[in-house]
Design an enzyme around this catalytic site. Sequence first.
Site, PDB file in Angstrom:
ATOM      1  N   LYS A  93      44.466 -48.303  72.160  1.00 29.85           N
ATOM      2  CA  LYS A  93      44.246 -47.699  70.050  1.00 29.85           C
ATOM      3  C   LYS A  93      43.110 -47.790  69.855  1.00 29.85           C
ATOM      4  O   LYS A  93      42.574 -48.701  70.276  1.00 29.85           O
ATOM      5  CB  LYS A  93      45.520 -48.376  69.651  1.00 29.85           C
ATOM      6  N   SER A 123      52.149 -45.087  64.432  1.00 31.53           N
ATOM      7  CA  SER A 123      50.817 -45.006  64.159  1.00 31.53           C
ATOM      8  C   SER A 123      50.267 -44.818  65.758  1.00 31.53           C
ATOM      9  O   SER A 123      49.579 -44.502  65.602  1.00 31.53           O
ATOM     10  CB  SER A 123      50.371 -46.049  62.925  1.00 31.53           C
ATOM     11  N   SER A 156      55.555 -48.802  65.266  1.00 29.98           N
ATOM     12  CA  SER A 156      54.068 -47.766  65.685  1.00 29.98           C
ATOM     13  C   SER A 156      54.100 -47.557  66.829  1.00 29.98           C
ATOM     14  O   SER A 156      53.453 -46.705  67.347  1.00 29.98           O
ATOM     15  CB  SER A 156      53.032 -48.781  64.869  1.00 29.98           C
TER      16      SER A 156
END
Lengths: 479, 480, 94
Positions: free
Chosen positions: A68, A143, A167
Amino acid sequence: MKLFSLTAHEILDLLKAKKVKAEDVVSSVKERIDSVETRVHAYARVFETREIASEGNENLFPIPIAVKDNICIKDNETTCASKILKGFKPPYDATVIAKLKGAGAVFTGNANMDEFAFGSSCETSCFGPTRNPWDLERVPGGSSGGSAAAVAADETIWAIGSDTGGSIRQPAALCGVVGLKPTYGLVSRYGLIAFASSLDQIGPITKDVRDSALLLNIIGGYDENDSTSVDTPAKDYTKSLISDIKGIKIGIPKEYFIEGIDPEVGLSVKAAIEQLRSLGAIVKEVSLPHTEYAVATYYITATAEASSNLARFDGVQYGLRSIPKEQRKNPIVDMYEETRNQGFGLEAKRRIMLGTYALSSGYYDAYYLRALKVRTLIKQDLDKVFGDFDAIVTPTSPTTAFKIGERMDDPVSMYLSDIYTIPANLSGIPAISIPCGFSKNNLPIGLQIMAKAFNEEMIFKIAYTYEQNTGWHKKRAGI
Amino acid sequence: MPDEKKQFETVIGLEVHLQLKTKSKIFCGCKNTFGGEPNTQTCPVCLGLPGSLPVLNRKVLEYAIKTGLALNCKINSFIKFDRKNYYYPDLPKAYQISQYDSPVCYDGFVLVPQEKGEEKKIRLTRAHLEEDAGKLMHDHNANCSLVDYNRTGTPLLEIVTQPDIRSAQEAYDYLQILKLTLQYLDVSDCDMEKGSLRCDANISLRVMGEEKLGVKTELKNMNSFKAVKSALLFEERRQEGILQSGGKITQETRLWDENKQMTFTMRSKEEAHDYRYFPDPDLVPFVIEEKAIKGIAENLPELPFDKCNRIKKEYDLSDYDAWVLVGSLETADFFEACAKLHRNYKSVCNWISGPLLQEANARKTGISGLKIEPKRFVEIVKKSEDGSLSNLGAKDVLKQALCSDKSIEQIISEKGLAQVSDDATLEKIADEVIKANLSVVEQIKSGDEKPLGFLVGQAMKKTQGKANPKKIGEIIKRRL
Amino acid sequence: MISEKDVKYVASLSRIHLNEEEAKPLAKDLEKILNYVAKLQKLDVKQIAPTSHVLPLNNVFREDIVRPSLTQEETLNMTVDKMNGSFKVPKVIE
């Protein structure tokens, strides 16, 4: 056989048997990225060079992994999908990255995300939205939407994301993959660009439960650089992958099956619960009375911390610097205000301002302090249930993947998509999302399993048992 | 009652920021030293880079507790760190890790020695830990500011007094005794020029007898104790002037200008501060056990007041003498080492507080910076007492001893500084002097004793100052 | 509940420049969110201790040991503007 479609443990078996070479896997994944990335847009940046650690070491995991875009890799641009961090190359590795490097991991690229992890749809990225591999018109969740979409689209073998209010789990659910938020303190946060420090946790996003346990083995463990890292002995989580849940007590919170839940999600999750019962688990309804306050509590505490964590993005040391043409206040303040105006997207501005407001003089007690107190109540609800139960099983998200753009103008409805995942962050406990079915539109549905702090073994055991007896995880997105 | 001058009372409170001299910084492993090249003692943590996290240096908390105990503070059993949020380029995270409502130390006091052995108690509100900010330099030519983050993350203990101080002199005295105590504790260099001790002052005036505090101003930018005193004196006069003429004091921060010897309003308009303190989620709380506090308390060194009282009693010295000796730890230690070798304490004290400290001051060092150890020093003192060295001669030997390792005997013989006291030699010299100055001798014989000194002077000259002046005087007198 | 003036004040505390077009919709959004979180006011929390840390951890220290720093080059590598080994910023007025 397409190597990119395999799980990490399948690839490791092949590597051990010398049936494939690490570079075959790496090039297979690269080809896959080349063929689908333009449609999915799972990555903020795809790495061109991928170093493969020398083969022959039994302990190496030369598996392609997506990271990420909020986890620092030394000398590699890391931006949290925000304009304000454009060009920022951290001079150090996050602890999880150092561990992955030590394990011989091959980094495929930085996965796309909501800007600063502010979102549940991956639409607030400055690089543009990631699309759900199951339906390109829909969001992958967020996210960590890029990480989940990359795994679901076979653009990586596995991935790491971060989970502050869901997330990892919510995008895992929406993309039909496995996402684990470990216990707060189990995985070092050092090098994770903070959203809300008391809630953030890095975790694995994988194609099945065994990979989740394997990846947690690599990234978990005590780190002296993180004061909130817990010094516990290292565990081999694959040891808890036993298909047997006889006598395990599972609580089903009644508050999770009322307003706002998509009937198809409700049906799938109920069917999954029945399956767990038929596999020998003792299933009972429980109550988490403060559930309805979780989202509000979360949005106050998380944005308050975020407002402070993101204050450092001011144009002084790194990233964007923007100076207005005409002087407004004084030179330095003008630079701050213009840099932050240009650098942050709308949702980031909303959250920074909400958090600033909640901490500001005159509002601290009414908002921030009160939220910390309600956090105590929410944690107590869970502690009480865990006094009698081994696990709590719920839907991961109230709905399946929604259309891109659908919730962008309504922050509150967006926030409510995290309603089932937030309590685990507020109370620090581990939680996983595993696939448990599909809607009529062929959209994945996720099942969430929570357990007591540092009892990841229980989660893996239940998740593994369910997975082995159903096989939802084997269904792949037809992209 | 127009035109009648009001009597005002000055009310002062001081905030001292003390840099603790640990090896590494408060939350990271960077070197904690002054004066490196800009931005060379920095790392992701003290630069506040995204993703970095603080971990508290164990020694920093220990030093804070040690200081708190020495300043008669209570130690909080539960402490935590909070974030103080504000934007300034020298503050890389745009928040300072500080302590809001659970300082390490609270409710203490400092006794400030006054004249005649009296003392005044200045109460301390609290002493809390925080991280120092970086350094900002203003480049007027380039119309920009430059930031050096070496200082960022230096451990600071902020020591805050109650508004108990009543004059600029008292503020000065408080700072002196505070600094001395801190030096005894060996927790800080306390060097205002290098910024390891910084002091801000709050000052207000109120009509004598009133209880309510007046409007205060905050004074910054003083870089010596003297400057603190001057700034307070200036501000006291400025405020009194305004109040006497019926004006009102504006609550503000004022900067001391050392060159102009005046305080000025800060040019930048300060916005209303809203620091939005909240507990730092990156640091866990600290529980300080009674046992740990006791352990530190038991290892506290003897502090200035106690040492002064003990030295006074043990060596039968005056309050003044004792304070001179405890004025630095090494002076006191040196004295006590000498006192073990020689029981004429007053004489040892005089030789230390006089010639030895003069030499030290002249070299801008302390006694430890001088090349003399108690044994040789005491030898000099003894030789001056028993007459084998004249006062001047002894001082000369001391000077020589400071630049070599030679024994005192060797120095005396090499320089020929031994005082001549044997009767035969002195009588011979006396005779020579008398013969050469017969007219003066006549004058003395006729009853005018004044020129006797002249004859002694002549004798001293002949012996290049080595004659025992008392003895030669007696001999000349006898011979006339 | 939250006025445009409040929004501007909060924006200035947050060091975010907002022009008129931005302030209005943000005020509306914040109003909506604050209305939603207002539900917390219903709870009686007088006797409840706040949770700042979710795990019962305390006394986490590092030892006072010096570790290597970054070099000046590594440190300044990140900035857009430097001078004399330092970060260069617009003039700060004291």
